[in-house]
Design a protein around this motif. Structure first.
Motif: not given
Length: 421
Positions: A6, A13, A309, A316, A318
Motif C-alpha cells: 500500500q 502508485p 482495490q 493493481d 489502488w
C-alpha cells in the motif's frame, strides 16, 4: 498478478510496476507535448494501465490501451467513481493550489464529477438543453461566423488559421448558443482555454466562475431561446448553473477549436486528402474522423477512482489515486483491427469518451467543425501551408491537443479590402 505494498499518500502508485520503471512517467512538459504518441508507445509497453505523473507532484494512473479504456468507462460507476472526493492527495491538501491538474480535476457541481442519481439529474438537464438546439440554425450561425472571420484576411493571401479562424470560430459559436454578449462569452471561453492549457489556472478559474454566475443572473432576469435558459428551466441552482455552463462551454469550444485546426492540417498535409477534398471527391467528414482517431482534441481526461482495490490484467489499482483515460493512446492501440486508412465512417474511437459520462452532443461538435472546414475550402482557393509541416508545433499540456499556429497562403480575394468588407 502483480502486487504492491500500500503506497503512502505522496508516493507514486504501483512503484514496483513490472517491467520496473526508474520513476514516474510524466505526461506533461516539452518532450511530451512535442511527441505525445512516443510517450504513449513507451507506456503501452509497460502495461495497459500505468503509473504516471499527471503534473508536477501529482500522481495517478493512465489507461493506454483500448481494452483498458473501455473497461474503465463501462464500469463507471460500479467499480470506478467520478467523484474527486475519492482523491486522497486532494483530501490531504497535498495537491499544489496552482496545479493545472487541480483545476481540471477538482470537485465541481456538475454532471461530470457526480455519480448515481445526482449525475443522472444533472446529465438529464444537459441532454434536455442541447436537444433543443436547432441544428439548421446552428449551421447557419457557423457559416455566418466563418464568413465574418474569413472576410478579415481573405484579401491578404495569408493567415494564421489557428489565431484567426479555428480558435475564435467555436468560441463565437458557443457564445451564440448561450445567448450572451460577445464580451461576456469571450471572457468565459478565454478562461476555459487557459484552464486547459494550464496557464495561470487559479486566476482563470476565478474569472471563469464569476463570468458564468454573471450569465446565470442575466438569463434568470431575461430568459431566451438559448442553452443557458434551457438549463435554468431544468431547475439548476446558481451553483449548479455556474459549473454546468463551465462544463458545457469547456467541452464545446476549446476541443472543437483544436478539431478544426487539426482537421485543416490533415486536409493540407495528408496526400489521401489533399486535393480530393477541394474537388469534392472526399468529404471533410472523412478528414475529421481521421483526426478524431489519430489526434483527438482531448487526449487525456475522464479521471476515475477505484472503489476499493481493483485489478486489471495483472495491474493493481489502488483507491485514492486518479486514473486518467488516454483517448489518444487508446485510439492508437496497435491491437485494434481498424487500419489507419479504413477509419472514415468508423466511429469506434473514444474521442468523445464512452459510457454514462460520454459526450452528450458529439454531433453538434461535428457539425461546427464540418461547416467551418467547408467554408474555408470554399472561400480560399489555392489554400496551402505557408511553412514546412515540421515547423508546426503542438500546444503544451496534458488535457488538450492542438496547434500553436497554422500559417497558410492562398489566392487573395481582390473583392475585399484587407480589413474586411
Amino acid at each position: 498478478m502483480t502486487t504492491h505494498p500500500q503506497p503512502s499518500a505522496g508516493q507514486c502508485p504501483a512503484h514496483e510496476q513490472t517491467p520496473p520503471t526508474t520513476g514516474p512517467n510524466p505526461i506533461y512538459g516539452d518532450a511530451f507535448s512535442a511527441d505525445p504518441h512516443a510517450t504513449y508507445r513507451r507506456l503501452r509497453a509497460q502495461g495497459p494501465i500505468v503509473p504516471v505523473e499527471i503534473s508536477p507532484g501529482v500522481y495517478g494512473y493512465l489507461a493506454v490501451t483500448y481494452r483498458a479504456a473501455v473497461y474503465l468507462l463501462r464500469n463507471t460507476p460500479s467499480r470506478f467513481a467520478k467523484d474527486p472526493r475519492h482523491w486522497e492527495a486532494l483530501r490531504l491538501g497535498q495537491v499544489p493550489a496552482d496545479s493545472p491538474a487541480l483545476m481540471m480535476m477538482q470537485p465541481r457541481d456538475n454532471a461530470l464529477w457526480k455519480d448515481g442519481p445526482e449525475h443522472t439529474r444533472l446529465r438529464n438537464a444537459i441532454n434536455t438543453a442541447v436537444a433543443q438546439v436547432d441544428t439548421h440554425a446552428l449551421a447557419a450561425a457557423v457559416t455566418g461566423i466563418a464568413d465574418q472571420l474569413i472576410d478579415t484576411f481573405a484579401a491578404t493571401g495569408q493567415a494564421d488559421m489557428v489565431a484567426q479562424y479555428s480558435d475564435p470560430l467555436p468560441m463565437l459559436t458557443v457564445i451564440n448558443m448561450f445567448g450572451c454578449s460577445q464580451e461576456l462569452g469571450m471572457r468565459i471561453v478565454g478562461a476555459v482555454t487557459r484552464l486547459f492549457d494550464g496557464a495561470d489556472v487559479e486566476q482563470a478559474n476565478a474569472e471563469l466562475e464569476a463570468a458564468c454566475l454573471e450569465l446565470t443572473h442575466l438569463k434568470r432576469r431575461a430568459p431566451g431561446r438559448d442553452v443557458a435558459s434551457y438549463l435554468i428551466a431544468a431547475g439548476l441552482t446558481d451553483a449548479e448553473m455556474v459549473q454546468t455552463i463551465l462544463l458545457v462551454i469547456g467541452a464545446a469550444a476549446p476541443p472543437t477549436s483544436n478539431l478544426v485546426g487539426n482537421g485543416l492540417r490533415r486536409v493540407l498535409t495528408d496526400p489521401s486528402f489533399a486535393g480530393s477534398v477541394h474537388a469534392g471527391v472526399r468529404p471533410v467528414t472523412d478528414a475529421l474522423e481521421e483526426v478524431l482517431w489519430d489526434n483527438p482534441p482531448v487526449p487525456n481526461y475522464s479521471p476515475l477512482y477505484a472503489i476499493g482495490q481493483q485489478s486489471y490484467e495483472g495491474v493493481d489499482l489502488w483507491p485514492g489515486y486518479p486514473i486518467l483515460v488516454s483517448f489518444a493512446a487508446a485510439n492508437g492501440d496497435p491491437t485494434l483491427v481498424v487500419a489507419p486508412g479504413a477509419r472514415a465512417g468508423n466511429k469506434g474511437h473514444l474521442a468523445f469518451s464512452a459510457g454514462v459520462h460520454g459526450c452528450p452532443a458529439p454531433d453538434l461538435g461535428r457539425l461546427i467543425a464540418e461547416t467551418a472546414l467547408e467554408r474555408v475550402l470554399d472561400r480560399l482557393p489555392g489554400l496551402d501551408l505557408a511553412v514546412p509541416e515540421n515547423e508546426l508545433h503542438n500546444r503544451p499540456g496534458t488535457f488538450l491537443a492542438g496547434l500553436t499556429a497554422l500559417p497558410v497562403r492562398f489566392q487573395p480575394d481582390t473583392r475585399l479590402a484587407p480589413h474586411g468588407r
